[in-house]
Design a protein around this motif. Structure first.
Motif, PDB file in Angstrom:
ATOM      1  N   GLN A  76       0.827  -1.205   0.000  1.00  0.00           N
ATOM      2  CA  GLN A  76       0.000   0.000   0.000  1.00  0.00           C
ATOM      3  C   GLN A  76       0.869   1.267   0.000  1.00  0.00           C
ATOM      4  OE1 GLN A  76      -2.459  -0.467   3.454  1.00  0.00           O
ATOM      5  NE2 GLN A  76      -4.084  -1.531   2.328  1.00  0.00           N
ATOM      6  N   PHE A  77       1.902   1.240   0.825  1.00  0.00           N
ATOM      7  CA  PHE A  77       2.788   2.396   0.895  1.00  0.00           C
ATOM      8  C   PHE A  77       3.503   2.603  -0.446  1.00  0.00           C
ATOM      9  CE2 PHE A  77       6.914   4.366   1.947  1.00  0.00           C
ATOM     10  CZ  PHE A  77       6.436   5.577   2.441  1.00  0.00           C
ATOM     11  N   ASP A  78       3.941   1.517  -1.073  1.00  0.00           N
ATOM     12  CA  ASP A  78       4.607   1.584  -2.367  1.00  0.00           C
ATOM     13  C   ASP A  78       3.664   2.194  -3.403  1.00  0.00           C
ATOM     14  OD1 ASP A  78       6.788   0.999  -4.183  1.00  0.00           O
ATOM     15  OD2 ASP A  78       5.422  -0.507  -5.039  1.00  0.00           O
ATOM     16  N   ARG A  79       2.423   1.744  -3.429  1.00  0.00           N
ATOM     17  CA  ARG A  79       1.425   2.267  -4.373  1.00  0.00           C
ATOM     18  C   ARG A  79       1.160   3.747  -4.100  1.00  0.00           C
ATOM     19  NH1 ARG A  79      -0.340   3.243  -8.901  1.00  0.00           N
ATOM     20  NH2 ARG A  79      -2.552   3.548  -9.118  1.00  0.00           N
ATOM     21  N   TYR A  80       1.083   4.132  -2.842  1.00  0.00           N
ATOM     22  CA  TYR A  80       0.853   5.527  -2.464  1.00  0.00           C
ATOM     23  C   TYR A  80       2.007   6.413  -2.958  1.00  0.00           C
ATOM     24  CZ  TYR A  80       0.530   9.697   0.440  1.00  0.00           C
ATOM     25  OH  TYR A  80       0.473  10.981   0.863  1.00  0.00           O
ATOM     26  N   CYS A  81       3.245   5.985  -2.737  1.00  0.00           N
ATOM     27  CA  CYS A  81       4.420   6.757  -3.178  1.00  0.00           C
ATOM     28  C   CYS A  81       4.446   6.905  -4.692  1.00  0.00           C
ATOM     29  CB  CYS A  81       5.705   6.093  -2.698  1.00  0.00           C
ATOM     30  SG  CYS A  81       5.936   6.195  -0.926  1.00  0.00           S
ATOM     31  N   LYS A  82       4.134   5.836  -5.417  1.00  0.00           N
ATOM     32  CA  LYS A  82       4.124   5.905  -6.875  1.00  0.00           C
ATOM     33  C   LYS A  82       3.034   6.853  -7.365  1.00  0.00           C
ATOM     34  CE  LYS A  82       6.118   1.364  -7.758  1.00  0.00           C
ATOM     35  NZ  LYS A  82       5.882   0.012  -8.228  1.00  0.00           N
ATOM     36  N   VAL A 111       1.769   9.481  -5.713  1.00  0.00           N
ATOM     37  CA  VAL A 111       2.190  10.850  -5.416  1.00  0.00           C
ATOM     38  C   VAL A 111       3.202  11.323  -6.451  1.00  0.00           C
ATOM     39  CG1 VAL A 111       3.504  12.258  -3.766  1.00  0.00           C
ATOM     40  CG2 VAL A 111       1.677  10.775  -2.938  1.00  0.00           C
ATOM     41  N   LEU A 112       4.187  10.500  -6.779  1.00  0.00           N
ATOM     42  CA  LEU A 112       5.191  10.872  -7.771  1.00  0.00           C
ATOM     43  C   LEU A 112       4.575  11.063  -9.164  1.00  0.00           C
ATOM     44  CD1 LEU A 112       8.178   8.599  -6.720  1.00  0.00           C
ATOM     45  CD2 LEU A 112       7.976  11.076  -6.461  1.00  0.00           C
ATOM     46  N   TYR A 113       3.596  10.229  -9.496  1.00  0.00           N
ATOM     47  CA  TYR A 113       2.911  10.347 -10.785  1.00  0.00           C
ATOM     48  C   TYR A 113       2.195  11.698 -10.882  1.00  0.00           C
ATOM     49  CZ  TYR A 113      -0.653   9.509 -14.341  1.00  0.00           C
ATOM     50  OH  TYR A 113      -1.470   9.614 -15.428  1.00  0.00           O
ATOM     51  N   HIS A 114       1.488  12.072  -9.824  1.00  0.00           N
ATOM     52  CA  HIS A 114       0.754  13.346  -9.854  1.00  0.00           C
ATOM     53  C   HIS A 114       1.707  14.549  -9.798  1.00  0.00           C
ATOM     54  CE1 HIS A 114      -3.346  11.947 -10.032  1.00  0.00           C
ATOM     55  NE2 HIS A 114      -3.025  10.984  -9.152  1.00  0.00           N
ATOM     56  N   GLU A 115       2.824  14.424  -9.119  1.00  0.00           N
ATOM     57  CA  GLU A 115       3.832  15.485  -9.123  1.00  0.00           C
ATOM     58  C   GLU A 115       4.398  15.668 -10.530  1.00  0.00           C
ATOM     59  OE1 GLU A 115       5.086  17.813  -6.988  1.00  0.00           O
ATOM     60  OE2 GLU A 115       3.375  17.236  -5.756  1.00  0.00           O
ATOM     61  N   TYR A 169       4.197  19.061 -12.754  1.00  0.00           N
ATOM     62  CA  TYR A 169       5.407  19.648 -13.306  1.00  0.00           C
ATOM     63  C   TYR A 169       5.271  19.859 -14.814  1.00  0.00           C
ATOM     64  CZ  TYR A 169      10.212  20.047 -14.907  1.00  0.00           C
ATOM     65  OH  TYR A 169      11.359  20.473 -15.519  1.00  0.00           O
ATOM     66  N   LEU A 170       4.778  18.830 -15.518  1.00  0.00           N
ATOM     67  CA  LEU A 170       4.622  18.949 -16.970  1.00  0.00           C
ATOM     68  C   LEU A 170       3.599  20.022 -17.330  1.00  0.00           C
ATOM     69  CD1 LEU A 170       4.776  15.189 -17.967  1.00  0.00           C
ATOM     70  CD2 LEU A 170       6.535  16.930 -18.307  1.00  0.00           C
ATOM     71  N   ARG A 171       2.525  20.136 -16.552  1.00  0.00           N
ATOM     72  CA  ARG A 171       1.510  21.164 -16.786  1.00  0.00           C
ATOM     73  C   ARG A 171       2.110  22.561 -16.580  1.00  0.00           C
ATOM     74  NH1 ARG A 171      -2.507  19.932 -12.986  1.00  0.00           N
ATOM     75  NH2 ARG A 171      -3.155  18.277 -14.383  1.00  0.00           N
ATOM     76  N   GLU A 172       2.902  22.723 -15.531  1.00  0.00           N
ATOM     77  CA  GLU A 172       3.542  24.011 -15.272  1.00  0.00           C
ATOM     78  C   GLU A 172       4.533  24.364 -16.378  1.00  0.00           C
ATOM     79  OE1 GLU A 172       6.486  26.075 -12.005  1.00  0.00           O
ATOM     80  OE2 GLU A 172       5.249  24.371 -11.376  1.00  0.00           O
ATOM     81  N   MET A 173       5.292  23.400 -16.856  1.00  0.00           N
ATOM     82  CA  MET A 173       6.234  23.658 -17.946  1.00  0.00           C
ATOM     83  C   MET A 173       5.508  24.061 -19.225  1.00  0.00           C
ATOM     84  SD  MET A 173       9.412  23.384 -17.053  1.00  0.00           S
ATOM     85  CE  MET A 173       8.951  24.275 -15.609  1.00  0.00           C
TER      86      MET A 173
END
Length: 143
Positions: free
Chosen positions: A13-19, A21-25, A29-33
């Motif tokens: 669950q923690f692994d899925r949560y971290c992935k 969060v990184l996916y949405h970050e 980032y791509l939207r801001e660029m």
């Protein structure tokens, strides 16, 4: 003996949560660029007019020649133009200063200087013609 450790579910669950969060970050980032690319312009792509809007020039009183009439000043940066203007009689200088600094009409200038409108017009046109001739003498051939 257990084949699957008890904490394995929590780790998953923690692994899925971290992935997630990184996916949405990465999406943020791509939207801001993309927004930056749409809004920002390269300095190489600016036209000279745009450069003029972004730049400023320091002006010092010692860098220009000042002519005054009726309490208003005309600043001339070019030495040749200032020389030609200085060679004019004071009345003709006054007429040009009132016309081009204050944007007064010939009639208003005539009232200020005690002249008729037609006399002001005659002085102004002949003075501008004389200035043009003097300045053309300084210009190179074909300029």
């Amino acid at each position: 003996m257990e084949a699957i450790p008890r904490k394995y579910g929590e780790w998953g669950q923690f692994d899925r949560y971290c992935k997630l969060v990184l996916y949405h970050e990465a999406i943020d980032y791509l939207r801001e660029m993309k927004c930056r690319r749409d809004r920002e312009v390269s300095l190489d792509a600016l036209s000279p007019d745009d450069w003029d809007k972004l730049s400023t020039v320091d002006r010092y009183s010692c860098d220009s020649f000042t002519f005054s009439s009726h309490g208003y000043d005309l600043h001339i940066d070019n030495e040749l133009v200032a020389e030609a203007f200085a060679s004019l009689p004071k009345d003709e200088q006054s007429i040009l200063i009132l016309r081009f600094v204050l944007d007064l009409t010939d009639e208003e200038i005539g009232r200020l200087m005690g002249m008729s409108r037609s006399a002001v017009q005659r002085h102004r046109t002949s003075t501008l013609k004389d200035l043009r001739i003097k300045l053309m003498a300084f210009m190179p051939e074909g300029g």
